[in-house]
Design an enzyme around this catalytic site. Structure first.
Site, PDB file in Angstrom:
ATOM      1  N   GLY A  20       0.823  -1.219   0.000  1.00 14.25           N
ATOM      2  CA  GLY A  20       0.000   0.000   0.000  1.00 14.25           C
ATOM      3  C   GLY A  20       0.852   1.262   0.000  1.00 14.25           C
ATOM      4  CG  ASN A  42      -6.306  -8.125   1.236  1.00 17.28           C
ATOM      5  OD1 ASN A  42      -5.854  -7.020   0.906  1.00 17.28           O
ATOM      6  ND2 ASN A  42      -7.475  -8.255   1.845  1.00 17.28           N
ATOM      7  CG  LEU A  43      -2.011  -7.901  -3.783  1.00 22.61           C
ATOM      8  CD1 LEU A  43      -1.696  -8.762  -5.012  1.00 22.61           C
ATOM      9  CD2 LEU A  43      -1.015  -6.738  -3.714  1.00 22.61           C
ATOM     10  CG  PHE A  90       1.706   0.051   7.266  1.00 20.22           C
ATOM     11  CD1 PHE A  90       1.702   1.397   7.596  1.00 20.22           C
ATOM     12  CD2 PHE A  90       2.933  -0.615   7.213  1.00 20.22           C
ATOM     13  CE1 PHE A  90       2.892   2.066   7.858  1.00 20.22           C
ATOM     14  CE2 PHE A  90       4.120   0.046   7.473  1.00 20.22           C
ATOM     15  CZ  PHE A  90       4.105   1.394   7.803  1.00 20.22           C
ATOM     16  CB  SER A 134      -6.130   7.668  11.701  1.00 20.46           C
ATOM     17  OG  SER A 134      -6.602   8.825  11.076  1.00 20.46           O
ATOM     18  CE1 TYR A 158      -9.026   4.100   8.677  1.00 19.79           C
ATOM     19  CE2 TYR A 158      -9.348   6.425   9.218  1.00 19.79           C
ATOM     20  CZ  TYR A 158      -8.501   5.366   8.926  1.00 19.79           C
ATOM     21  OH  TYR A 158      -7.145   5.564   8.877  1.00 19.79           O
ATOM     22  CE  LYS A 162      -6.625   2.823  11.019  1.00 18.74           C
ATOM     23  NZ  LYS A 162      -5.676   1.778  10.631  1.00 18.74           N
ATOM     24  CG  LEU A 209      -6.400  18.972  -1.130  1.00 15.42           C
ATOM     25  CD1 LEU A 209      -7.603  19.540  -1.857  1.00 15.42           C
ATOM     26  CD2 LEU A 209      -5.863  19.984  -0.119  1.00 15.42           C
ATOM     27  NE  ARG A 240      -8.570  18.346   7.507  1.00 19.74           N
ATOM     28  CZ  ARG A 240      -9.511  19.279   7.696  1.00 19.74           C
ATOM     29  NH1 ARG A 240      -9.184  20.492   8.114  1.00 19.74           N
ATOM     30  NH2 ARG A 240     -10.778  18.994   7.471  1.00 19.74           N
ATOM     31  NE  ARG A 307     -14.391  16.006   3.227  1.00 17.77           N
ATOM     32  CZ  ARG A 307     -13.184  15.503   2.968  1.00 17.77           C
ATOM     33  NH1 ARG A 307     -13.004  14.714   1.935  1.00 17.77           N
ATOM     34  NH2 ARG A 307     -12.154  15.794   3.730  1.00 17.77           N
ATOM     35  N   GLY A 309     -19.002  16.770   8.105  1.00 18.83           N
ATOM     36  CA  GLY A 309     -18.029  16.105   8.978  1.00 18.83           C
ATOM     37  C   GLY A 309     -16.662  16.775   8.994  1.00 18.83           C
TER      38      GLY A 309
HETATM   39  P1  NAD Z   1      -3.433   1.674   1.595  1.00 22.30           P
HETATM   40  O1  NAD Z   1      -4.847   1.278   1.323  1.00 22.30           O
HETATM   41  O2  NAD Z   1      -2.633   2.198   0.472  1.00 22.30           O
HETATM   42  O3  NAD Z   1      -2.640   0.436   2.240  1.00 22.30           O
HETATM   43  C1  NAD Z   1      -3.270  -0.493   3.079  1.00 22.30           C
HETATM   44  C2  NAD Z   1      -2.974  -1.879   2.527  1.00 22.30           C
HETATM   45  O4  NAD Z   1      -3.616  -2.858   3.347  1.00 22.30           O
HETATM   46  C3  NAD Z   1      -3.492  -2.083   1.105  1.00 22.30           C
HETATM   47  O5  NAD Z   1      -2.424  -2.471   0.279  1.00 22.30           O
HETATM   48  C4  NAD Z   1      -4.529  -3.189   1.228  1.00 22.30           C
HETATM   49  O6  NAD Z   1      -4.551  -4.036   0.100  1.00 22.30           O
HETATM   50  C5  NAD Z   1      -4.104  -3.887   2.510  1.00 22.30           C
HETATM   51  N1  NAD Z   1      -5.172  -4.580   3.229  1.00 22.30           N
HETATM   52  C6  NAD Z   1      -6.376  -4.094   3.634  1.00 22.30           C
HETATM   53  N2  NAD Z   1      -7.060  -5.039   4.297  1.00 22.30           N
HETATM   54  C7  NAD Z   1      -6.275  -6.153   4.320  1.00 22.30           C
HETATM   55  C8  NAD Z   1      -6.438  -7.456   4.849  1.00 22.30           C
HETATM   56  N3  NAD Z   1      -7.557  -7.836   5.472  1.00 22.30           N
HETATM   57  N4  NAD Z   1      -5.432  -8.349   4.677  1.00 22.30           N
HETATM   58  C9  NAD Z   1      -4.292  -7.997   4.024  1.00 22.30           C
HETATM   59  N5  NAD Z   1      -4.083  -6.776   3.517  1.00 22.30           N
HETATM   60  C10 NAD Z   1      -5.072  -5.860   3.657  1.00 22.30           C
HETATM   61  O7  NAD Z   1      -3.468   2.708   2.798  1.00 22.30           O
HETATM   62  P2  NAD Z   1      -2.291   3.593   3.398  1.00 22.30           P
HETATM   63  O8  NAD Z   1      -2.611   5.013   3.087  1.00 22.30           O
HETATM   64  O9  NAD Z   1      -0.982   3.050   3.028  1.00 22.30           O
HETATM   65  O10 NAD Z   1      -2.567   3.396   4.943  1.00 22.30           O
HETATM   66  C11 NAD Z   1      -1.856   2.453   5.731  1.00 22.30           C
HETATM   67  C12 NAD Z   1      -2.425   2.459   7.137  1.00 22.30           C
HETATM   68  O11 NAD Z   1      -2.305   3.775   7.681  1.00 22.30           O
HETATM   69  C13 NAD Z   1      -3.914   2.098   7.198  1.00 22.30           C
HETATM   70  O12 NAD Z   1      -4.122   1.310   8.340  1.00 22.30           O
HETATM   71  C14 NAD Z   1      -4.593   3.449   7.356  1.00 22.30           C
HETATM   72  O13 NAD Z   1      -5.810   3.357   8.046  1.00 22.30           O
HETATM   73  C15 NAD Z   1      -3.563   4.235   8.159  1.00 22.30           C
HETATM   74  N6  NAD Z   1      -3.672   5.693   7.961  1.00 22.30           N
HETATM   75  C16 NAD Z   1      -3.603   6.191   6.683  1.00 22.30           C
HETATM   76  C17 NAD Z   1      -3.746   7.560   6.494  1.00 22.30           C
HETATM   77  C18 NAD Z   1      -3.701   8.139   5.099  1.00 22.30           C
HETATM   78  O14 NAD Z   1      -4.171   9.262   4.908  1.00 22.30           O
HETATM   79  N7  NAD Z   1      -3.146   7.479   4.099  1.00 22.30           N
HETATM   80  C19 NAD Z   1      -3.935   8.413   7.590  1.00 22.30           C
HETATM   81  C20 NAD Z   1      -3.987   7.861   8.858  1.00 22.30           C
HETATM   82  C21 NAD Z   1      -3.843   6.488   9.037  1.00 22.30           C
HETATM   83  C1  UD1 Z   2      -9.610  12.775   5.724  1.00 22.20           C
HETATM   84  C2  UD1 Z   2     -10.482  11.928   6.593  1.00 22.20           C
HETATM   85  C3  UD1 Z   2      -9.724  11.599   7.874  1.00 22.20           C
HETATM   86  C4  UD1 Z   2      -8.373  10.949   7.564  1.00 22.20           C
HETATM   87  C5  UD1 Z   2      -7.582  11.896   6.662  1.00 22.20           C
HETATM   88  C6  UD1 Z   2      -6.239  11.344   6.248  1.00 22.20           C
HETATM   89  C7  UD1 Z   2     -12.771  12.650   6.042  1.00 22.20           C
HETATM   90  C8  UD1 Z   2     -13.981  13.374   6.522  1.00 22.20           C
HETATM   91  N1  UD1 Z   2     -11.722  12.649   6.873  1.00 22.20           N
HETATM   92  O1  UD1 Z   2      -9.407  13.941   6.425  1.00 22.20           O
HETATM   93  O2  UD1 Z   2     -10.481  10.733   8.664  1.00 22.20           O
HETATM   94  O3  UD1 Z   2      -7.642  10.733   8.757  1.00 22.20           O
HETATM   95  O4  UD1 Z   2      -8.361  12.142   5.476  1.00 22.20           O
HETATM   96  O5  UD1 Z   2      -6.418  10.238   5.432  1.00 22.20           O
HETATM   97  O6  UD1 Z   2     -12.766  12.064   4.982  1.00 22.20           O
HETATM   98  N2  UD1 Z   2     -10.764  19.081   0.385  1.00 22.20           N
HETATM   99  C9  UD1 Z   2     -11.346  19.855  -0.605  1.00 22.20           C
HETATM  100  N3  UD1 Z   2     -11.728  19.232  -1.753  1.00 22.20           N
HETATM  101  C10 UD1 Z   2     -11.580  17.887  -1.970  1.00 22.20           C
HETATM  102  C11 UD1 Z   2     -10.981  17.102  -0.943  1.00 22.20           C
HETATM  103  C12 UD1 Z   2     -10.595  17.744   0.230  1.00 22.20           C
HETATM  104  O7  UD1 Z   2     -11.515  21.057  -0.456  1.00 22.20           O
HETATM  105  O8  UD1 Z   2     -11.978  17.386  -3.038  1.00 22.20           O
HETATM  106  C13 UD1 Z   2     -10.322  19.746   1.625  1.00 22.20           C
HETATM  107  C14 UD1 Z   2     -11.010  19.253   2.871  1.00 22.20           C
HETATM  108  O9  UD1 Z   2     -12.184  19.968   3.121  1.00 22.20           O
HETATM  109  C15 UD1 Z   2      -9.917  19.483   3.927  1.00 22.20           C
HETATM  110  C16 UD1 Z   2      -8.619  19.308   3.154  1.00 22.20           C
HETATM  111  O10 UD1 Z   2      -8.958  19.466   1.779  1.00 22.20           O
HETATM  112  O11 UD1 Z   2      -9.973  20.818   4.401  1.00 22.20           O
HETATM  113  C17 UD1 Z   2      -7.999  17.937   3.331  1.00 22.20           C
HETATM  114  O12 UD1 Z   2      -8.969  16.932   3.044  1.00 22.20           O
HETATM  115  P1  UD1 Z   2      -8.603  15.385   3.022  1.00 22.20           P
HETATM  116  O13 UD1 Z   2      -7.406  15.168   2.188  1.00 22.20           O
HETATM  117  O14 UD1 Z   2      -9.845  14.641   2.678  1.00 22.20           O
HETATM  118  O15 UD1 Z   2      -8.149  15.088   4.517  1.00 22.20           O
HETATM  119  P2  UD1 Z   2      -8.937  15.313   5.914  1.00 22.20           P
HETATM  120  O16 UD1 Z   2     -10.122  16.143   5.738  1.00 22.20           O
HETATM  121  O17 UD1 Z   2      -7.936  15.774   6.907  1.00 22.20           O
END
Ligand code: NAD
Ligand code: UD1
Length: 352
Positions: A20, A42-43, A90, A134, A158, A162, A209, A240, A307, A309
């Site tokens: 991921g 698990n892709l 992850f 998160s 979600y 966590k 975003l 953010r 948006r 929330g």
């Molecule tokens: P991602 O979706 O790119 O990576 C997650 C990976 O987990 C994917 O490759 C997916 O195929 C795999 N996966 C999901 N369920 C599975 C299962 N049951 N068995 C095996 N593999 C599984 O997401 P990411 O952005 O790399 O995020 C990684 C972690 O960080 C996640 O737990 C996510 O919740 C957390 N996180 C991400 C963000 C973000 O904005 N990217 C922010 C806060 C927390």
């Molecule tokens: C989102 C998730 C949050 C998660 C975080 C990181 C929601 C409500 N929250 O938050 O749980 O931890 O991503 O993965 O989905 N924006 C626009 N236009 C868009 C998209 C976003 O204006 O098309 C704005 C949003 O209003 C925000 C900022 O860009 O102010 C960032 O948005 P986003 O990337 O979705 O992240 P979070 O809102 O922080």
């Protein structure tokens, strides 16, 4: 970065979700730091071609298993086959909106995966784990910067999944204090590895975003909707804490070192909850303009309603990460945009 003090057994790190977005960057960083990552995924939200790209960067072929985390028997075989000292977990589903529409799928996938993993770890005597939590767990925090003392008030399945996993891991430590647990609460990861070979490749329409901005810049989308310009921020758009994914990956190495250090001590070490962010917020408009500057592309946008929330502003108090891990983010906004753009412009449709 290489740490020659690690012996072969200590080097083995199971990286779940390693194909991921964040996991793939963590794998590259782990190799640079002298670890031997073993990848499980698990892709469901990533492509196997990410592995070839990781190999291209690291010049290593890595052990990979296409396994669902909930399949504990399959997972157990991986532990039998490889010397594994610690786990970075992850793997999980991460789309907030989807979790509201399909809560059971989210709870089942995320929580069952964590439970299955911990059962196998306990059975195999592996008790060091870093978990991807998160900033979403804070919900609509009233005090910013947000410190780890801020009471979690998750507002969607979600984020609740966590916090439940955080609690499960804390309970496991109460039952067996030999466990070493670090719960990392990420803010908004963006950017890509500087090679442009790996990056964020959201399947379907992105929710966040930065991927939306880069897809507009590369011509995959016409424009971006900005969700509200009437927030109490400098320009009215949401603020953010965007953190470069390579800084985030390096935060995991710092956490691993911390866990290894405390594991050597006999005294019990309570699970640590640590924010990973930069401590600085940017507005949507600032992000958009910075990306335009770096890419040389115009990003058309329109202002739409807020948006549901969303909150006005959110950024991390990073004191604890500095104090406990000796880590802080080093890369700035230009790096975040330049690296995201390199990845997107060289891979307009993401991974092959
Ligand atoms: P991602 O979706 O790119 O990576 C997650 C990976 O987990 C994917 O490759 C997916 O195929 C795999 N996966 C999901 N369920 C599975 C299962 N049951 N068995 C095996 N593999 C599984 O997401 P990411 O952005 O790399 O995020 C990684 C972690 O960080 C996640 O737990 C996510 O919740 C957390 N996180 C991400 C963000 C973000 O904005 N990217 C922010 C806060 C927390
Ligand atoms: C989102 C998730 C949050 C998660 C975080 C990181 C929601 C409500 N929250 O938050 O749980 O931890 O991503 O993965 O989905 N924006 C626009 N236009 C868009 C998209 C976003 O204006 O098309 C704005 C949003 O209003 C925000 C900022 O860009 O102010 C960032 O948005 P986003 O990337 O979705 O992240 P979070 O809102 O922080």
């Amino acid at each position: 970065m290489k740490d020659h003090r690690l012996n072969d057994t200590e080097k083995g790190v199971l990286v779940t979700g390693g194909t991921g977005y964040i996991g793939s960057h963590a794998v590259v960083t782990l190799i640079a730091a002298g670890y031997n990552p073993v990848i499980v995924d698990n892709l469901s939200n990533s492509k196997v071609s990410a592995l070839e790209r990781i190999s291209k960067i690291t010049k290593k072929k890595l052990p990979f298993y296409k396994i669902d985390m909930r399949d504990s028997a399959a997972l157990d075989k991986v532990f039998q086959k490889h010397p594994i000292a610690s786990v970075i977990h992850f793997a999980g589903l991460k789309a907030v909106g989807e979790s509201v529409a399909e809560p059971l799928r989210y709870y089942e996938n995320n929580i069952q995966s964590a439970i299955s993993l911990c059962f196998v770890m306990a059975k195999r005597g592996v008790k060091k784990i870093i978990f991807s939590s998160s900033a979403a767990v804070y919900g609509d925090a009233s005090i910013i910067p947000i410190s780890e003392n801020c009471f979690p008030e998750p507002t969607n399945p979600y984020a609740r999944s966590k916090i439940i996993i955080e609690q499960i891991l804390q309970d496991i430590h109460v039952a067996d204090p030999a466990w070493r647990v670090i719960l990392l609460r990420y803010f908004n990861p963006v950017g890509a590895h500087q090679s442009g070979l790996i990056g964020e490749d959201p399947q379907g329409t992105p929710n966040n975003l930065m991927p939306l901005i880069s897809q507009v810049a590369v011509g995959r989308r016409k424009r971006i909707n900005i969700f509200g310009d009437d927030y109490p921020t400098t320009d009215g758009t949401g603020v953010r804490d965007y953190i470069h994914v390579m800084d985030l990956a390096e935060g995991h190495i710092a956490a691993l070192k911390q866990i290894e250090k405390t594991a050597l001590k006999k005294s019990t070490q309570k699970p640590m909850i640590i924010n990973l962010g930069t401590g600085r917020g940017y507005t949507v408009m600032e992000m958009l303009h910075a990306f335009e500057e770096v890419s040389g592309k115009k990003i058309p946008y329109r202002i739409t309603k807020r948006r549901p929330g969303d909150i006005a502003a959110c950024y991390a108090d990073t004191t604890l990460a500095r104090k406990l891990l000796g880590w802080k983010a080093r890369r700035g906004l230009v790096d975040m945009c330049a690296d995201a753009w390199r990845w997107q412009s060289r891979n307009p449709q993401g991974y092959p």
